[in-house]
Design a protein around this motif. Structure first.
Motif, PDB file in Angstrom:
ATOM      1  N   ILE A  54      22.740  15.654   4.917  1.00 15.41           N
ATOM      2  CA  ILE A  54      21.667  16.278   4.572  1.00 15.41           C
ATOM      3  C   ILE A  54      20.400  16.028   5.313  1.00 15.41           C
ATOM      4  O   ILE A  54      19.629  16.886   5.854  1.00 15.41           O
ATOM      5  N   GLY A  57      19.539  17.941   8.924  1.00 15.33           N
ATOM      6  CA  GLY A  57      18.908  19.146   8.765  1.00 15.33           C
ATOM      7  C   GLY A  57      17.567  19.046   8.337  1.00 15.33           C
ATOM      8  O   GLY A  57      16.433  19.983   8.451  1.00 15.33           O
ATOM      9  N   PHE A  58      17.302  18.001   7.428  1.00 12.36           N
ATOM     10  CA  PHE A  58      15.982  17.919   6.799  1.00 12.36           C
ATOM     11  C   PHE A  58      14.851  17.537   7.749  1.00 12.36           C
ATOM     12  O   PHE A  58      13.905  18.200   7.879  1.00 12.36           O
ATOM     13  N   ARG A  61      14.121  20.625   9.491  1.00  9.52           N
ATOM     14  CA  ARG A  61      13.270  21.564   8.942  1.00  9.52           C
ATOM     15  C   ARG A  61      12.109  21.076   8.594  1.00  9.52           C
ATOM     16  O   ARG A  61      11.021  22.012   8.561  1.00  9.52           O
ATOM     17  N   ASP A 146      16.523  24.935  -0.264  1.00  8.26           N
ATOM     18  CA  ASP A 146      17.345  25.719   0.521  1.00  8.26           C
ATOM     19  C   ASP A 146      18.433  24.848   1.378  1.00  8.26           C
ATOM     20  O   ASP A 146      19.649  25.286   1.429  1.00  8.26           O
ATOM     21  N   LEU A 147      17.873  23.761   1.984  1.00  8.15           N
ATOM     22  CA  LEU A 147      18.895  23.219   2.608  1.00  8.15           C
ATOM     23  C   LEU A 147      19.564  22.371   1.945  1.00  8.15           C
ATOM     24  O   LEU A 147      20.963  22.359   2.012  1.00  8.15           O
ATOM     25  N   GLU A 148      19.443  21.694   0.821  1.00 10.82           N
ATOM     26  CA  GLU A 148      20.344  20.934   0.070  1.00 10.82           C
ATOM     27  C   GLU A 148      21.374  22.163  -0.562  1.00 10.82           C
ATOM     28  O   GLU A 148      22.454  21.605  -0.839  1.00 10.82           O
ATOM     29  N   GLU A 150      22.678  24.700   1.008  1.00 16.04           N
ATOM     30  CA  GLU A 150      23.630  25.067   1.907  1.00 16.04           C
ATOM     31  C   GLU A 150      24.454  23.853   2.160  1.00 16.04           C
ATOM     32  O   GLU A 150      25.444  23.931   2.420  1.00 16.04           O
ATOM     33  N   ARG A 151      24.018  22.572   2.174  1.00 12.20           N
ATOM     34  CA  ARG A 151      24.632  21.493   2.425  1.00 12.20           C
ATOM     35  C   ARG A 151      25.599  20.916   1.492  1.00 12.20           C
ATOM     36  O   ARG A 151      26.548  20.202   1.798  1.00 12.20           O
TER      37      ARG A 151
END
Length: 172
Positions: A54, A57-58, A61, A146-148, A150-151
């Motif tokens: 995670i 990507g965090f 972003r 959104d990232l979490e 997705e991941r």
């Protein structure tokens, strides 16, 4: 021969290739498949691997918002707790006070937070998001959510909720 789990989590037998023995030299073997079964039994190892999945990507972003993970955490607490004191922030996020001083100054210099006298403690200052800070955090928190999602797409909503509850039992 031991079994290993690959990145795809499918068990396989470890295979070793042996070099022919040369007189006077120790026999050397090579590993074709790495056995990480023991590591996969450790909570810390698994938590770290999940976090790395995670955090990469965090970082990308949050760069759009000029926020590092600690900035994001501090701003999120201030956003959801206007008037929070530095002491309360340190306790909530397990931060050392000297580390928070520069961070608060930086966020204030960027116009994301402002300090106001605490209503009941004359020695303390409450930290409040500015309008710019509130707008930034609405966008940053949405990007983080959104990232979490997705991941963690391989988890159901119930599994994700359970995972969060179990992890929080360790540190809360």
């Amino acid at each position: 021969m031991p079994m290993v789990t690959t990145a795809q989590s499918s068990p396989k037998h470890a295979t070793r290739r042996h070099k022919p023995a040369t007189t006077g030299l120790p026999q050397v073997s090579a590993v074709d498949q790495v056995d990480t079964r023991y590591l996969q039994t450790l909570l810390g190892y698994n938590a770290r691997r999940a976090a790395l999945t995670i955090i990469e990507g965090f970082l990308e972003r949050m760069a759009e918002f000029g926020l590092r993970p600690v900035d994001f955490s501090v701003m999120s607490v201030i956003q959801h707790n206007p008037g929070v004191t530095s002491r309360q922030l340190c306790a909530a996020l397990n931060l050392l006070p000297p580390n928070l001083v520069g961070l608060v100054q930086s966020l204030e210099a960027r116009g994301l937070i402002e300090r106001h006298p605490h209503p009941t403690d004359g020695r303390a200052m409450g930290l409040h998001p500015t309008e710019q800070g509130r707008i930034l955090m609405v966008q940053a928190e949405q990007a983080a959510t959104d990232l979490e999602i997705e991941r963690s797409a391989r988890l159901t909503a119930a599994q994700r909720k359970t995972l969060l509850e179990l992890l929080q039992k360790i540190y809360l």
